[in-house]
Design an enzyme around this catalytic site. Structure first.
Site, PDB file in Angstrom:
ATOM      1  N   HIS A 272       1.452  78.529  41.537  1.00 47.47           N
ATOM      2  CA  HIS A 272       1.333  78.917  42.939  1.00 47.47           C
ATOM      3  C   HIS A 272       2.206  80.130  43.187  1.00 47.47           C
ATOM      4  O   HIS A 272       3.294  80.235  42.623  1.00 47.47           O
ATOM      5  CB  HIS A 272       1.756  77.762  43.857  1.00 47.47           C
ATOM      6  CG  HIS A 272       1.256  77.938  45.245  1.00 47.47           C
ATOM      7  ND1 HIS A 272       1.922  78.681  46.184  1.00 47.47           N
ATOM      8  CD2 HIS A 272       0.116  77.498  45.828  1.00 47.47           C
ATOM      9  CE1 HIS A 272       1.223  78.684  47.301  1.00 47.47           C
ATOM     10  NE2 HIS A 272       0.114  77.979  47.114  1.00 47.47           N
ATOM     11  N   ASP A 330      -4.939  71.589  44.382  1.00 51.49           N
ATOM     12  CA  ASP A 330      -6.331  71.607  43.919  1.00 51.49           C
ATOM     13  C   ASP A 330      -6.537  70.809  42.641  1.00 51.49           C
ATOM     14  O   ASP A 330      -7.647  70.416  42.323  1.00 51.49           O
ATOM     15  CB  ASP A 330      -6.791  73.050  43.671  1.00 51.49           C
ATOM     16  CG  ASP A 330      -6.873  73.821  44.963  1.00 51.49           C
ATOM     17  OD1 ASP A 330      -7.244  73.213  45.972  1.00 51.49           O
ATOM     18  OD2 ASP A 330      -6.548  75.018  44.956  1.00 51.49           O
TER      19      ASP A 330
HETATM   20  N1  CMC Z   1      -2.507  79.103  33.670  1.00 54.83           N
HETATM   21  C1  CMC Z   1      -1.890  79.788  32.683  1.00 54.83           C
HETATM   22  N2  CMC Z   1      -0.984  80.772  32.917  1.00 54.83           N
HETATM   23  C2  CMC Z   1      -0.713  81.065  34.201  1.00 54.83           C
HETATM   24  C3  CMC Z   1      -1.319  80.388  35.277  1.00 54.83           C
HETATM   25  C4  CMC Z   1      -2.236  79.363  34.974  1.00 54.83           C
HETATM   26  N3  CMC Z   1      -2.825  78.688  35.952  1.00 54.83           N
HETATM   27  N4  CMC Z   1      -0.858  80.887  36.453  1.00 54.83           N
HETATM   28  C5  CMC Z   1       0.025  81.852  36.120  1.00 54.83           C
HETATM   29  N5  CMC Z   1       0.109  81.960  34.758  1.00 54.83           N
HETATM   30  C6  CMC Z   1       1.017  82.836  34.017  1.00 54.83           C
HETATM   31  C7  CMC Z   1       0.562  84.276  34.058  1.00 54.83           C
HETATM   32  O1  CMC Z   1      -0.299  84.575  32.992  1.00 54.83           O
HETATM   33  C8  CMC Z   1       1.884  85.008  33.999  1.00 54.83           C
HETATM   34  O2  CMC Z   1       2.329  84.945  32.671  1.00 54.83           O
HETATM   35  P1  CMC Z   1       3.140  86.205  32.034  1.00 54.83           P
HETATM   36  O3  CMC Z   1       4.392  86.316  32.872  1.00 54.83           O
HETATM   37  O4  CMC Z   1       3.375  85.829  30.607  1.00 54.83           O
HETATM   38  O5  CMC Z   1       2.241  87.394  32.184  1.00 54.83           O
HETATM   39  C9  CMC Z   1       2.821  84.129  34.818  1.00 54.83           C
HETATM   40  O6  CMC Z   1       2.271  82.809  34.699  1.00 54.83           O
HETATM   41  C10 CMC Z   1       2.931  84.525  36.288  1.00 54.83           C
HETATM   42  O7  CMC Z   1       1.590  84.571  36.836  1.00 54.83           O
HETATM   43  P2  CMC Z   1       1.129  85.481  38.062  1.00 54.83           P
HETATM   44  O8  CMC Z   1      -0.334  85.771  37.914  1.00 54.83           O
HETATM   45  O9  CMC Z   1       2.055  86.648  38.202  1.00 54.83           O
HETATM   46  O10 CMC Z   1       1.378  84.516  39.299  1.00 54.83           O
HETATM   47  P3  CMC Z   1       0.842  84.725  40.761  1.00 54.83           P
HETATM   48  O11 CMC Z   1       1.903  84.257  41.668  1.00 54.83           O
HETATM   49  O12 CMC Z   1       0.316  86.096  40.961  1.00 54.83           O
HETATM   50  O13 CMC Z   1      -0.435  83.768  40.790  1.00 54.83           O
HETATM   51  C11 CMC Z   1      -1.861  81.930  41.131  1.00 54.83           C
HETATM   52  C12 CMC Z   1      -0.495  82.562  41.462  1.00 54.83           C
HETATM   53  C13 CMC Z   1      -2.019  80.640  41.949  1.00 54.83           C
HETATM   54  C14 CMC Z   1      -2.989  82.913  41.519  1.00 54.83           C
HETATM   55  C15 CMC Z   1      -1.915  81.622  39.611  1.00 54.83           C
HETATM   56  O14 CMC Z   1      -0.887  80.721  39.253  1.00 54.83           O
HETATM   57  C16 CMC Z   1      -3.273  81.102  39.170  1.00 54.83           C
HETATM   58  O15 CMC Z   1      -4.166  81.895  38.858  1.00 54.83           O
HETATM   59  N6  CMC Z   1      -3.477  79.732  39.143  1.00 54.83           N
HETATM   60  C17 CMC Z   1      -4.760  79.149  38.821  1.00 54.83           C
HETATM   61  C18 CMC Z   1      -5.636  79.192  40.061  1.00 54.83           C
HETATM   62  C19 CMC Z   1      -5.248  78.143  41.081  1.00 54.83           C
HETATM   63  O16 CMC Z   1      -5.030  76.987  40.769  1.00 54.83           O
HETATM   64  N7  CMC Z   1      -5.195  78.580  42.367  1.00 54.83           N
HETATM   65  C20 CMC Z   1      -4.925  77.666  43.493  1.00 54.83           C
HETATM   66  C21 CMC Z   1      -3.651  77.976  44.188  1.00 54.83           C
HETATM   67  S1  CMC Z   1      -3.190  76.651  45.329  1.00 54.83           S
HETATM   68  C22 CMC Z   1      -4.422  76.664  46.574  1.00 54.83           C
HETATM   69  C23 CMC Z   1      -4.432  77.933  47.355  1.00 54.83           C
HETATM   70  O17 CMC Z   1      -3.466  78.175  48.075  1.00 54.83           O
HETATM   71  O18 CMC Z   1      -5.449  78.640  47.308  1.00 54.83           O
END
Ligand code: CMC
Length: 396
Positions: A272, A330
């Site tokens: 998240h 989710d």
């Molecule tokens: N699986 C594997 N690796 C992940 C994931 C994941 N679900 N989420 C983040 N990472 C890794 C990412 O690759 C990065 O690694 P590195 O530092 O080595 O490059 C690190 O963790 C930080 O990720 P980020 O993309 O900078 O994090 P963010 O804050 O931009 O993204 C997120 C947040 C929710 C979009 C992301 O965690 C994600 O894509 N999760 C899966 C989708 C999901 O479940 N979304 C629902 C969110 S809750 C409901 C809502 O509010 O919509």
């Protein structure tokens, strides 16, 4: 033009002042109008929480009755809207139909959607009831049409969730009466989604509203933003992921290995942007999920074992722990909705129904603000520097 701060994805930018929702991502705190989400989940319901989110206070008995009456009166949709929904192709994605239909409501109720915030605010209570009540009827009828089934007329004497389940699942020859467990699980799901400050869809609602747009145009834009798999689409993506792992004959081990080395897909339902220790909604819905193992018979779902394996591994694996990736709301909600009988392509629609009070409250904050400024972020330009026009014959 001065110094522009670069904040990709607005991770550190406060785009507005808001009285609605408080989040402390480090401490895992979520409050609506000051009330902890844990207390609302235990003592309140979706309709009361919707009132709280929109109006700022828990309703007094008379206010609660008036709100319920407005929702009940506004549950049906016009014949034209029914035909509008029925004219989409049968395999149309319910989120596309929902977004179009929420915008179309503004055309059916022009006195609620004048694009003059002063005017629109005079009819705010009616507009809010139209949006909250009809989103449920639109969603259920879309499901009926997708399945070649006739419209179910809403029941004025049913509660919000019972009515939704009736609209979805009743047949002319067999009225669907939900069990208390099913209605409660749905109620909790909707309540937990009621607002979540400036996430992608809510920021979209506020952005559109900031140009003066009406409530229906604004929430319709919110529906589109919510559709994406990184946001509201994640609940459907979780089930699709579990199904794919199942079909591949994997128990989750190969999928996790691929997610970790960046070659595979992300683990949907994990991580998240704001919650870096745990998602308080996930904690609450996880308890409901474990209750539902028996009461809604999730324990016979073939995807359950895979989900449990992913949860177990991710909670202890260094990759996920060091990046603070925990199961989010989710991760658990999909299996609950599957058990209720809601198809995967409707999951994000369910999120939209739950989020409607938040979008409405956030729209009103913009509309009510006399000093409101149009949202207009800047950019850091990275294109070519100035160059001279090249005539066609000289382009190699
Ligand atoms: N699986 C594997 N690796 C992940 C994931 C994941 N679900 N989420 C983040 N990472 C890794 C990412 O690759 C990065 O690694 P590195 O530092 O080595 O490059 C690190 O963790 C930080 O990720 P980020 O993309 O900078 O994090 P963010 O804050 O931009 O993204 C997120 C947040 C929710 C979009 C992301 O965690 C994600 O894509 N999760 C899966 C989708 C999901 O479940 N979304 C629902 C969110 S809750 C409901 C809502 O509010 O919509």
């Amino acid at each position: 033009t001065g110094y522009i701060t670069f904040d990709e994805g607005y991770g550190n930018t406060g785009s507005c002042l808001s009285d609605i929702t408080y989040i402390d991502g480090e401490a895992g705190i979520l409050r609506y109008r000051g009330y902890p989400i844990e207390q609302l989940a235990e003592h309140s319901g979706f309709v009361e929480t919707a009132y709280l989110v929109i109006h700022g206070e828990l309703p007094k008995p008379r206010e609660r009755m008036t709100f319920a009456r407005l929702l009940s009166e506004n549950a049906p949709i016009r014949q034209g809207m029914l035909r509008f929904i029925e004219n989409f192709p049968r395999d149309a994605h319910p989120m596309a139909v929902l977004s179009a239909s929420m915008n179309a409501l503004g055309a059916y109720y022009p006195h609620l959607a004048s694009n003059n915030h002063q005017n629109d605010l005079e009819h705010f209570d009616e507009a809010a009831a139209v949006a909250i009540s009809k989103v449920r009827t639109i969603a259920a009828h879309t499901y009926r049409v997708n399945n070649g089934k006739p419209f179910n007329y809403p029941r004025p004497n049913f509660g919000y969730c019972e009515n939704f389940l009736h609209l979805m699942f009743s047949e002319p020859y067999n009225e669907y009466i939900s069990t208390a467990e099913v209605a409660q699980a749905l109620n909790l799901f909707l309540l937990l989604h009621a607002d979540h400050e400036q996430n992608c869809s809510t920021s979209t609602v506020k952005m559109v509203a900031s140009a003066g747009a009406n409530l229906f145009a604004s929430v319709s834009a919110g529906v589109n933003a919510l559709w994406g798999p990184l946001h509201g689409g994640a609940n459907a993506a979780v089930i699709e992921m579990l199904q794919k792992i199942h079909n591949d004959g994997d128990d989750g081990t190969r999928f996790i290995a691929a997610a970790k080395d960046g070659k595979g897909d992300r683990l949907m339902g994990f991580g998240h942007r704001v919650y870096k220790n745990y998602d308080p909604r996930a904690k609450i819905i996880k308890a409901s999920f474990y209750r539902a193992l028996d009461s809604l018979n999730i324990k016979n779902d073939p995807l359950l074992d895979i989900a449990m394996k992913l949860e177990e591994v991710a909670l202890h694996d260094d990759y996920f722990v060091s990046r603070k990736l925990y199961p989010n709301v989710d991760f658990y909600s999909g299996l609950i909705m599957r058990a209720i009988g809601i198809p995967v392509n409707m999951f994000t629609v369910m999120f939209a129904i739950g989020r409607m009070p938040g979008w409405i409250a956030q729209w009103r904050e913009i509309a009510q603000n006399p000093k409101m400024k149009i949202a207009r972020p800047r950019q850091i330009y990275t294109g070519p520097q100035i160059r001279d026009y090249v005539p066609m014959e000289k382009r190699a």
